[in-house]
Design a protein around this motif. Structure first.
Motif, PDB file in Angstrom:
ATOM      1  N   PRO A 145      18.975  -5.564 -13.704  1.00 32.62           N
ATOM      2  CA  PRO A 145      20.175  -6.356 -13.992  1.00 32.62           C
ATOM      3  C   PRO A 145      21.338  -5.869 -13.134  1.00 32.62           C
ATOM      4  CG  PRO A 145      19.069  -5.689 -16.036  1.00 32.62           C
ATOM      5  CD  PRO A 145      18.394  -4.941 -14.924  1.00 32.62           C
ATOM      6  N   TRP A 146      22.143  -6.798 -12.657  1.00 35.72           N
ATOM      7  CA  TRP A 146      23.192  -6.433 -11.703  1.00 35.72           C
ATOM      8  C   TRP A 146      24.111  -5.348 -12.231  1.00 35.72           C
ATOM      9  CZ3 TRP A 146      22.281  -7.223  -6.976  1.00 35.72           C
ATOM     10  CH2 TRP A 146      21.701  -8.397  -6.511  1.00 35.72           C
ATOM     11  N   LEU A 147      24.319  -5.313 -13.542  1.00 30.47           N
ATOM     12  CA  LEU A 147      25.242  -4.341 -14.117  1.00 30.47           C
ATOM     13  C   LEU A 147      24.819  -2.906 -13.832  1.00 30.47           C
ATOM     14  CD1 LEU A 147      27.746  -3.942 -15.937  1.00 30.47           C
ATOM     15  CD2 LEU A 147      26.204  -3.913 -17.912  1.00 30.47           C
ATOM     16  N   ILE A 148      23.518  -2.657 -13.760  1.00 25.35           N
ATOM     17  CA  ILE A 148      23.073  -1.276 -13.576  1.00 25.35           C
ATOM     18  C   ILE A 148      22.561  -0.990 -12.161  1.00 25.35           C
ATOM     19  CG2 ILE A 148      22.608  -0.881 -16.007  1.00 25.35           C
ATOM     20  CD1 ILE A 148      19.700  -1.386 -15.534  1.00 25.35           C
ATOM     21  N   TRP A 168      16.529  -7.206 -20.194  1.00 27.58           N
ATOM     22  CA  TRP A 168      17.299  -6.154 -20.847  1.00 27.58           C
ATOM     23  C   TRP A 168      16.472  -5.458 -21.927  1.00 27.58           C
ATOM     24  CZ3 TRP A 168      21.326  -3.560 -19.365  1.00 27.58           C
ATOM     25  CH2 TRP A 168      22.254  -4.133 -18.504  1.00 27.58           C
TER      26      TRP A 168
END
Length: 277
Positions: free
Chosen positions: A213-216, A262
């Motif tokens: 996921p882009w967030l991590i 996720w």
């Protein structure tokens, strides 16, 4: 690539000695026409070197069976019941989607700790869940392999075992390091490959860009950048090539994106290894 005929012959002989299983074997020649193969072993000639992951994928498309086993040309399996035992392990626990055996140098040389795919290496004979695999000898159900989309073709070399493991976890399954099963491989440093440092760095970045996921993504890339800089303080060789690969990973297309869920990140975290390091 046809450069290790004696090793290849040894690996094929170890397959021929297997009992309790039926085999469909193909040798993939990356820019090499496999010749002199034992009876019943097929050859797949690739006009150019497609890289290790792509070669494995093309070979997998040529064979049939409920389970698929990948064996590098310089590896072998010493026990004639290895495949039957490994398949029995998978059948006994349908939650296992991928298995890597313990790797041992047959000459008695010290076995590199990197062959144990976990942060806390511990006893090499101890089995447990892992989140990457040493790619030289791996077994998984054919249905699981197909569902993962196969090995990461664009990687060419390095870290494709991490991506495959992540995608197995993303199916709701787990990856097992089987310390009670043994494959043989010579204890040779990967730095023998001139492109090791560049592809090691590029593929770390691509792993994140393709799968997380882009967030991590920046957390994973940042943590491994820090680890490499710490390592390079003691062994600076190859750092310039490493930075070149790191920049290439940031700039270049990794060959598509299919991020893990996720819930997979959460499962991996609960199992002891969040995909951040």
């Amino acid at each position: 690539m046809g450069r290790r005929p004696d090793d290849l012959a040894r690996g094929l002989a170890s397959l021929a000695a297997q009992t309790g299983v039926q085999l469909d074997v193909v040798v993939v020649g990356n820019a090499w026409q496999p010749t002199g193969l034992p009876s019943g072993v097929a050859a797949l000639f690739l006009p150019e070197n497609m890289g290790i992951p792509a070669g494995r994928n093309l070979g997998a498309a040529r064979v049939s069976g409920d389970f698929i086993f990948f064996l590098d040309d310089d590896a072998s399996i010493p026990s004639p019941t290895f495949l039957a035992d490994a398949v029995a392990t998978l059948r006994a626990d349908p939650g296992i989607g991928l298995l890597q055996p313990r790797v041992v140098d047959p000459s008695g040389a010290p076995n590199p700790r990197r062959w144990i795919p976990r942060i806390r290496k511990g006893d090499a004979t101890e089995s447990g869940n892992v989140f990457s695999v040493w790619e030289g000898a791996t077994l998984l159900p054919r249905s699981v392999f197909d569902a993962t989309g196969g090995w990461a073709d664009p990687f060419f070399y390095a870290h494709e075992g991490i991506e495959l493991a992540w995608r197995v976890w993303d199916q709701g399954l787990r990856v097992l390091y089987a310390g009670d099963l043994v494959a043989n491989h010579p204890a040779i440093e990967p730095t023998r490959h001139e492109y090791y440092y560049r592809l090691n760095a590029r593929n770390r970045v691509w792993l994140a860009k393709r799968n997380l996921p882009w967030l991590i993504v920046p957390l994973y890339v940042g943590s491994w950048t820090g680890i490499q800089l710490i390592r390079s303080a003691r062994r600076p060789a190859g750092l310039r090539a490493w930075w070149g690969g790191w920049l290439a990973g940031c700039r270049e297309n990794p060959g598509g994106r299919r991020r893990i869920k996720w819930v997979t990140v959460w499962r991996m975290t609960r199992a002891g290894r969040p995909p951040l390091i």
